[in-house]
Design a protein around this motif. Structure first.
Motif, PDB file in Angstrom:
ATOM      1  N   LEU A 177      36.948  65.995  58.859  1.00 23.52           N
ATOM      2  CA  LEU A 177      35.711  65.765  59.590  1.00 23.52           C
ATOM      3  C   LEU A 177      35.343  67.077  60.268  1.00 23.52           C
ATOM      4  O   LEU A 177      35.972  67.491  61.233  1.00 23.52           O
ATOM      5  CB  LEU A 177      35.890  64.648  60.626  1.00 23.52           C
ATOM      6  CG  LEU A 177      36.094  63.248  60.041  1.00 23.52           C
ATOM      7  CD1 LEU A 177      36.415  62.248  61.155  1.00 23.52           C
ATOM      8  CD2 LEU A 177      34.857  62.791  59.270  1.00 23.52           C
ATOM      9  N   GLU A 179      32.201  68.064  61.538  1.00 19.32           N
ATOM     10  CA  GLU A 179      31.340  67.889  62.705  1.00 19.32           C
ATOM     11  C   GLU A 179      31.053  66.399  62.875  1.00 19.32           C
ATOM     12  O   GLU A 179      30.824  65.696  61.897  1.00 19.32           O
ATOM     13  CB  GLU A 179      30.005  68.642  62.537  1.00 19.32           C
ATOM     14  CG  GLU A 179      30.126  70.111  62.145  1.00 19.32           C
ATOM     15  CD  GLU A 179      30.502  71.010  63.309  1.00 19.32           C
ATOM     16  OE1 GLU A 179      30.369  70.560  64.461  1.00 19.32           O
ATOM     17  OE2 GLU A 179      30.915  72.157  63.053  1.00 19.32           O
ATOM     18  N   CYS A 180      31.018  65.925  64.116  1.00 21.64           N
ATOM     19  CA  CYS A 180      30.570  64.562  64.424  1.00 21.64           C
ATOM     20  C   CYS A 180      29.857  64.578  65.775  1.00 21.64           C
ATOM     21  O   CYS A 180      30.374  65.171  66.741  1.00 21.64           O
ATOM     22  CB  CYS A 180      31.733  63.560  64.485  1.00 21.64           C
ATOM     23  SG  CYS A 180      32.447  63.095  62.895  1.00 21.64           S
ATOM     24  N   HIS A 241      26.972  60.510  63.695  1.00 18.04           N
ATOM     25  CA  HIS A 241      26.615  61.362  62.563  1.00 18.04           C
ATOM     26  C   HIS A 241      27.769  62.323  62.285  1.00 18.04           C
ATOM     27  O   HIS A 241      28.191  63.067  63.180  1.00 18.04           O
ATOM     28  CB  HIS A 241      25.353  62.173  62.874  1.00 18.04           C
ATOM     29  CG  HIS A 241      24.143  61.337  63.150  1.00 18.04           C
ATOM     30  ND1 HIS A 241      23.133  61.170  62.231  1.00 18.04           N
ATOM     31  CD2 HIS A 241      23.782  60.612  64.258  1.00 18.04           C
ATOM     32  CE1 HIS A 241      22.187  60.392  62.747  1.00 18.04           C
ATOM     33  NE2 HIS A 241      22.566  60.039  63.976  1.00 18.04           N
ATOM     34  N   CYS A 242      28.293  62.322  61.057  1.00 15.98           N
ATOM     35  CA  CYS A 242      29.447  63.163  60.726  1.00 15.98           C
ATOM     36  C   CYS A 242      29.194  63.976  59.462  1.00 15.98           C
ATOM     37  O   CYS A 242      28.461  63.545  58.559  1.00 15.98           O
ATOM     38  CB  CYS A 242      30.700  62.317  60.523  1.00 15.98           C
ATOM     39  SG  CYS A 242      31.370  61.581  62.030  1.00 15.98           S
ATOM     40  N   THR A 243      29.829  65.129  59.394  1.00 16.09           N
ATOM     41  CA  THR A 243      29.893  65.940  58.185  1.00 16.09           C
ATOM     42  C   THR A 243      31.323  65.906  57.681  1.00 16.09           C
ATOM     43  O   THR A 243      32.249  66.330  58.384  1.00 16.09           O
ATOM     44  CB  THR A 243      29.466  67.392  58.447  1.00 16.09           C
ATOM     45  OG1 THR A 243      28.128  67.406  58.955  1.00 16.09           O
ATOM     46  CG2 THR A 243      29.525  68.213  57.173  1.00 16.09           C
ATOM     47  N   LYS A 303      27.258  64.487  54.311  1.00 18.49           N
ATOM     48  CA  LYS A 303      26.853  63.997  55.629  1.00 18.49           C
ATOM     49  C   LYS A 303      26.737  62.478  55.586  1.00 18.49           C
ATOM     50  O   LYS A 303      26.355  61.906  54.552  1.00 18.49           O
ATOM     51  CB  LYS A 303      25.527  64.625  56.055  1.00 18.49           C
ATOM     52  CG  LYS A 303      25.622  66.137  56.276  1.00 18.49           C
ATOM     53  CD  LYS A 303      24.312  66.703  56.795  1.00 18.49           C
ATOM     54  CE  LYS A 303      24.406  68.208  56.982  1.00 18.49           C
ATOM     55  NZ  LYS A 303      25.354  68.581  58.039  1.00 18.49           N
TER      56      LYS A 303
END
Length: 315
Positions: A177, A179-180, A241-243, A303
């Protein structure tokens, strides 16, 4: 090949009353043998795992793993002049056992070959079928055994989130993960305000001020996050929201990692605490290595949005 290299063995076993256990580790050129013996027979030997591998054999008092370094989800990391193959010995325990579950590092360390260089992905990703990777991210129940029954969480409770990548026909990949953030809208571009959960290429910054943490992996293709439910302004609904990133498990570095903050210990690398120095940049800037960082168009990055979640007051 490691066969021409000097082998150094590093293994430690001090936890949960198991210090009486006798452990022998033999690091071969491309294999390792681990023998765990406990004369007091406290643990059920069938419940041991080395990475993704079951014991090669076991008796009531002894567990043996004889495996290739290319199996069991061994991780290959280079530090200075050392080439290290690392894994974890898991004990999953059972509900009626007084021996608690534990996880301990296993490391075979060799001298780094002079001609060794990091593996770089071929730009023709379709060669490896990477374009067909399928990512998933879901709200889970408390023990991650199934989907959550409700998206409503009391303030301060733990929100289980699991991300995974399907890789049936691909080379082994680790899912991260990167970015979140939390927002009040499903479209992040329309969000007036956001709350950062994970940033800086895999740093769980929320863990510095809460009980949020990554759970120990059972598979490299799965990552489990326990996020402490927080109050996000006066909003009734929250979206996460996660990448997600799928990456070579042998290529972890400052830009490809999973780090969380542990009180009294500082930043800890999920996949191998011995290399937690990769997390040192979490309090500053973790810089990208453009030559090795994949772009969003090659299937390695995805994403996703979870929600809406509702955080309720305890009262």
């Amino acid at each position: 090949m490691a066969s021409s290299l000097h082998c150094v063995v590093l293994f430690w076993l001090v936890a949960f009353g198991l210090t009486a256990a006798d452990t022998k580790l033999d690091c071969g050129p491309d294999y390792m043998t681990l023998v765990w013996t406990d004369s007091r027979s406290q643990a059920d030997p069938s419940l041991f795992r080395l990475g993704s591998c079951l014991p090669t054999s076991f008796t009531p008092r002894e567990v043996v793993f004889s495996v290739d370094l290319s199996d069991c989800n061994f991780r290959r990391l280079v530090s200075g002049n050392e080439l290290n193959y690392t894994n974890d010995l898991f004990y999953t325990s059972s509900p009626d056992s007084y021996v608690l579950p534990f996880s301990l590092p296993v490391v075979c360390s060799y001298q780094r070959p002079k001609d060794w260089s990091p593996r770089v992905y071929d730009p023709v990703f379709s060669t490896y079928g990477v374009e067909d990777l399928v990512f998933h991210i879901d709200l889970m129940n408390a023990d991650f055994s199934g989907p959550a029954e409700s998206p409503v969480f009391p303030l301060g409770s733990m929100i289980p989130i699991m991300a995974r990548v399907e890789q049936v026909t691909h080379q082994p990949l680790v899912v991260l993960l990167e970015e979140c953030v939390a927002a009040t809208t499903p479209d992040l571009q329309l969000a007036v305000d956001v709350y950062t959960i994970i940033t800086n290429k895999g740093c769980l910054v929320d863990s510095k001020t809460s009980r949020s943490r990554f759970e120990q992996r059972l598979e490299t293709s799965v990552i489990q996050l326990l996020l402490q439910a927080f109050k996000f302004g006066g909003a009734q609904e929250v979206y996460i929201h996660c990448t997600m990133v799928a990456w070579d498990p042998n290529g972890l570095d400052e830009t490809k990692k999973a780090c969380h903050y542990v009180k009294d210990h500082g930043w800890v690398l999920l996949d191998n605490p011995m290399y937690s120095s990769l997390c040192d940049c979490c309090d500053s800037t973790c810089r990208s290595r453009k030559a090795r960082s994949p772009g969003a168009g090659n299937g390695l990055v995805q994403k996703a949005v979870i929600g809406p979640l509702t955080i309720t007051d305890l009262a």
